[in-house]
Design a protein around this motif. Structure first.
Motif, PDB file in Angstrom:
ATOM      1  N   VAL A  38      17.677  14.669   6.267  1.00 33.72           N
ATOM      2  CA  VAL A  38      17.088  14.588   4.935  1.00 33.72           C
ATOM      3  C   VAL A  38      16.166  13.388   4.914  1.00 33.72           C
ATOM      4  O   VAL A  38      16.566  12.287   5.275  1.00 33.72           O
ATOM      5  N   ILE A  39      14.916  13.628   4.498  1.00 31.83           N
ATOM      6  CA  ILE A  39      13.960  12.532   4.444  1.00 31.83           C
ATOM      7  C   ILE A  39      13.526  12.323   2.995  1.00 31.83           C
ATOM      8  O   ILE A  39      13.529  13.266   2.204  1.00 31.83           O
ATOM      9  N   PRO A  40      13.151  11.110   2.644  1.00 31.72           N
ATOM     10  CA  PRO A  40      12.615  10.881   1.297  1.00 31.72           C
ATOM     11  C   PRO A  40      11.310  11.648   1.102  1.00 31.72           C
ATOM     12  O   PRO A  40      10.544  11.862   2.057  1.00 31.72           O
ATOM     13  N   VAL A  41      11.045  12.050  -0.115  1.00 32.07           N
ATOM     14  CA  VAL A  41       9.868  12.862  -0.390  1.00 32.07           C
ATOM     15  C   VAL A  41       8.581  12.093  -0.107  1.00 32.07           C
ATOM     16  O   VAL A  41       7.576  12.691   0.292  1.00 32.07           O
ATOM     17  N   ASP A  42       8.590  10.776  -0.240  1.00 31.57           N
ATOM     18  CA  ASP A  42       7.361  10.028   0.036  1.00 31.57           C
ATOM     19  C   ASP A  42       7.002  10.058   1.522  1.00 31.57           C
ATOM     20  O   ASP A  42       5.824   9.981   1.875  1.00 31.57           O
ATOM     21  N   TYR A  43       7.999  10.194   2.422  1.00 30.32           N
ATOM     22  CA  TYR A  43       7.696  10.363   3.844  1.00 30.32           C
ATOM     23  C   TYR A  43       6.895  11.653   4.059  1.00 30.32           C
ATOM     24  O   TYR A  43       5.909  11.670   4.792  1.00 30.32           O
ATOM     25  N   ALA A  44       7.351  12.735   3.435  1.00 29.36           N
ATOM     26  CA  ALA A  44       6.674  14.024   3.603  1.00 29.36           C
ATOM     27  C   ALA A  44       5.266  13.986   3.017  1.00 29.36           C
ATOM     28  O   ALA A  44       4.307  14.482   3.634  1.00 29.36           O
ATOM     29  N   ILE A  45       5.113  13.370   1.849  1.00 32.27           N
ATOM     30  CA  ILE A  45       3.788  13.292   1.227  1.00 32.27           C
ATOM     31  C   ILE A  45       2.859  12.416   2.052  1.00 32.27           C
ATOM     32  O   ILE A  45       1.687  12.766   2.259  1.00 32.27           O
ATOM     33  N   ASN A  46       3.358  11.288   2.541  1.00 30.33           N
ATOM     34  CA  ASN A  46       2.535  10.430   3.398  1.00 30.33           C
ATOM     35  C   ASN A  46       2.104  11.174   4.660  1.00 30.33           C
ATOM     36  O   ASN A  46       0.969  11.022   5.118  1.00 30.33           O
TER      37      ASN A  46
ATOM     38  N   VAL B 264      -3.192  24.320  18.658  1.00 29.49           N
ATOM     39  CA  VAL B 264      -2.933  23.753  17.338  1.00 29.49           C
ATOM     40  C   VAL B 264      -1.811  22.724  17.468  1.00 29.49           C
ATOM     41  O   VAL B 264      -0.737  23.032  17.982  1.00 29.49           O
ATOM     42  N   PRO B 265      -2.041  21.493  17.037  1.00 33.91           N
ATOM     43  CA  PRO B 265      -0.976  20.482  17.143  1.00 33.91           C
ATOM     44  C   PRO B 265       0.139  20.730  16.119  1.00 33.91           C
ATOM     45  O   PRO B 265      -0.114  21.218  15.025  1.00 33.91           O
ATOM     46  N   VAL B 266       1.342  20.397  16.507  1.00 28.97           N
ATOM     47  CA  VAL B 266       2.503  20.521  15.633  1.00 28.97           C
ATOM     48  C   VAL B 266       3.070  19.126  15.425  1.00 28.97           C
ATOM     49  O   VAL B 266       3.289  18.385  16.379  1.00 28.97           O
ATOM     50  N   TYR B 267       3.292  18.759  14.182  1.00 29.51           N
ATOM     51  CA  TYR B 267       3.807  17.438  13.852  1.00 29.51           C
ATOM     52  C   TYR B 267       5.191  17.570  13.225  1.00 29.51           C
ATOM     53  O   TYR B 267       5.435  18.474  12.431  1.00 29.51           O
ATOM     54  N   ASN B 268       6.069  16.662  13.571  1.00 31.24           N
ATOM     55  CA  ASN B 268       7.407  16.619  12.989  1.00 31.24           C
ATOM     56  C   ASN B 268       7.595  15.276  12.301  1.00 31.24           C
ATOM     57  O   ASN B 268       7.281  14.233  12.875  1.00 31.24           O
ATOM     58  N   ILE B 269       8.123  15.323  11.094  1.00 28.22           N
ATOM     59  CA  ILE B 269       8.431  14.098  10.367  1.00 28.22           C
ATOM     60  C   ILE B 269       9.946  14.006  10.277  1.00 28.22           C
ATOM     61  O   ILE B 269      10.603  14.936   9.818  1.00 28.22           O
ATOM     62  N   THR B 270      10.492  12.894  10.723  1.00 29.01           N
ATOM     63  CA  THR B 270      11.943  12.752  10.752  1.00 29.01           C
ATOM     64  C   THR B 270      12.315  11.293  10.539  1.00 29.01           C
ATOM     65  O   THR B 270      11.455  10.411  10.596  1.00 29.01           O
ATOM     66  N   ASN B 271      13.576  11.069  10.275  1.00 32.99           N
ATOM     67  CA  ASN B 271      14.111   9.710  10.186  1.00 32.99           C
ATOM     68  C   ASN B 271      14.580   9.262  11.562  1.00 32.99           C
ATOM     69  O   ASN B 271      14.942  10.077  12.405  1.00 32.99           O
ATOM     70  N   ALA B 272      14.634   7.967  11.758  1.00 30.87           N
ATOM     71  CA  ALA B 272      15.230   7.427  12.973  1.00 30.87           C
ATOM     72  C   ALA B 272      16.743   7.675  12.917  1.00 30.87           C
ATOM     73  O   ALA B 272      17.321   7.849  11.842  1.00 30.87           O
ATOM     74  N   ASP B 273      17.378   7.717  14.071  1.00 31.72           N
ATOM     75  CA  ASP B 273      18.815   8.022  14.124  1.00 31.72           C
ATOM     76  C   ASP B 273      19.653   7.029  13.330  1.00 31.72           C
ATOM     77  O   ASP B 273      20.659   7.412  12.737  1.00 31.72           O
ATOM     78  N   HIS B 274      19.258   5.772  13.302  1.00 33.58           N
ATOM     79  CA  HIS B 274      20.058   4.785  12.575  1.00 33.58           C
ATOM     80  C   HIS B 274      19.926   4.928  11.056  1.00 33.58           C
ATOM     81  O   HIS B 274      20.693   4.357  10.312  1.00 33.58           O
ATOM     82  N   ARG B 275      18.946   5.715  10.575  1.00 30.18           N
ATOM     83  CA  ARG B 275      18.774   5.915   9.136  1.00 30.18           C
ATOM     84  C   ARG B 275      19.372   7.225   8.639  1.00 30.18           C
ATOM     85  O   ARG B 275      19.398   7.458   7.437  1.00 30.18           O
ATOM     86  N   LYS B 276      19.830   8.081   9.540  1.00 30.26           N
ATOM     87  CA  LYS B 276      20.395   9.370   9.139  1.00 30.26           C
ATOM     88  C   LYS B 276      21.787   9.167   8.563  1.00 30.26           C
ATOM     89  O   LYS B 276      22.572   8.377   9.063  1.00 30.26           O
ATOM     90  N   MET B 277      22.080   9.901   7.487  1.00 30.91           N
ATOM     91  CA  MET B 277      23.386   9.825   6.844  1.00 30.91           C
ATOM     92  C   MET B 277      24.204  11.057   7.213  1.00 30.91           C
ATOM     93  O   MET B 277      23.656  12.085   7.594  1.00 30.91           O
ATOM     94  N   CYS B 278      25.508  10.937   7.065  1.00 26.74           N
ATOM     95  CA  CYS B 278      26.387  12.091   7.265  1.00 26.74           C
ATOM     96  C   CYS B 278      26.239  13.041   6.077  1.00 26.74           C
ATOM     97  O   CYS B 278      25.928  12.621   4.958  1.00 26.74           O
ATOM     98  N   MET B 279      26.475  14.326   6.324  1.00 19.78           N
ATOM     99  CA  MET B 279      26.379  15.319   5.252  1.00 19.78           C
ATOM    100  C   MET B 279      27.353  15.013   4.116  1.00 19.78           C
ATOM    101  O   MET B 279      27.045  15.249   2.951  1.00 19.78           O
ATOM    102  N   GLY B 280      28.525  14.493   4.448  1.00 18.57           N
ATOM    103  CA  GLY B 280      29.497  14.136   3.413  1.00 18.57           C
ATOM    104  C   GLY B 280      28.938  13.090   2.469  1.00 18.57           C
ATOM    105  O   GLY B 280      29.132  13.160   1.251  1.00 18.57           O
ATOM    106  N   THR B 281      28.207  12.125   3.006  1.00 13.96           N
ATOM    107  CA  THR B 281      27.582  11.092   2.180  1.00 13.96           C
ATOM    108  C   THR B 281      26.499  11.689   1.294  1.00 13.96           C
ATOM    109  O   THR B 281      26.383  11.349   0.116  1.00 13.96           O
ATOM    110  N   VAL B 282      25.712  12.605   1.852  1.00 15.18           N
ATOM    111  CA  VAL B 282      24.654  13.255   1.079  1.00 15.18           C
ATOM    112  C   VAL B 282      25.255  14.076  -0.062  1.00 15.18           C
ATOM    113  O   VAL B 282      24.768  14.038  -1.201  1.00 15.18           O
ATOM    114  N   VAL B 283      26.337  14.812   0.222  1.00 14.15           N
ATOM    115  CA  VAL B 283      26.987  15.634  -0.801  1.00 14.15           C
ATOM    116  C   VAL B 283      27.539  14.754  -1.915  1.00 14.15           C
ATOM    117  O   VAL B 283      27.334  15.037  -3.111  1.00 14.15           O
ATOM    118  N   GLU B 284      28.225  13.691  -1.566  1.00 14.95           N
ATOM    119  CA  GLU B 284      28.802  12.797  -2.578  1.00 14.95           C
ATOM    120  C   GLU B 284      27.710  12.113  -3.393  1.00 14.95           C
ATOM    121  O   GLU B 284      27.835  11.957  -4.610  1.00 14.95           O
TER     122      GLU B 284
END
Length: 125
Positions: free
Chosen positions: A22-30, A49-69
């Motif tokens: 899950v990334i913040p919406v401002d990352y996607a807009i930027n 055609v180039p393909v770009y991926n926008i993602t968080n670094a591993d140390h910034r990723k949260m567990c799904m349980g944290t996201v749900v709560e």
């Protein structure tokens, strides 16, 4: 997350220990702003055609349980204007329990309302 917040999704089959992509919406807009800019700065267009991926670094990723709560807490503080049911989905890793919840909370009410609309002569969804 919006479907769960509005009460439409009542059961979620996910392991709460998995990392959420899950990334913040401002990352996607930027990214939507910077990628075309960088692409148009190139002197020669690439053959593929180039393909770009926008993602968080591993140390910034949260567990799904944290996201749900976090989603539940935010939804209690700032609820949606309209919702179908109370926004509290069942989060499980058990496929059978998930299928039971889907049948009970998704399919059964849908068929019941469809049947009522048929009896009342209304247009069915």
């Amino acid at each position: 997350m919006i479907g769960c917040g509005k009460g439409v999704i009542r059961s979620v089959l996910v392991n709460q220990k998995n990392k959420a992509e899950v990334i913040p919406v401002d990352y996607a807009i930027n990214g939507l702003i910077v990628i075309p800019y960088e692409f148009n700065k190139q002197a020669k267009r690439p053959a593929n055609v180039p393909v770009y991926n926008i993602t968080n670094a591993d140390h910034r990723k949260m567990c799904m349980g944290t996201v749900v709560e976090m989603s539940k807490r935010i939804n209690k503080q700032i609820p949606f204007d309209a919702g179908l049911w109370y926004p509290d989905p069942c989060v499980t890793t058990n496929q059978y329990y998930h299928n039971f919840n889907v049948a009970l909370f998704h399919w059964l009410p849908a068929y019941f309302l469809d049947f009522l609309m048929l009896i009342l002569g209304q247009k069915r969804l």
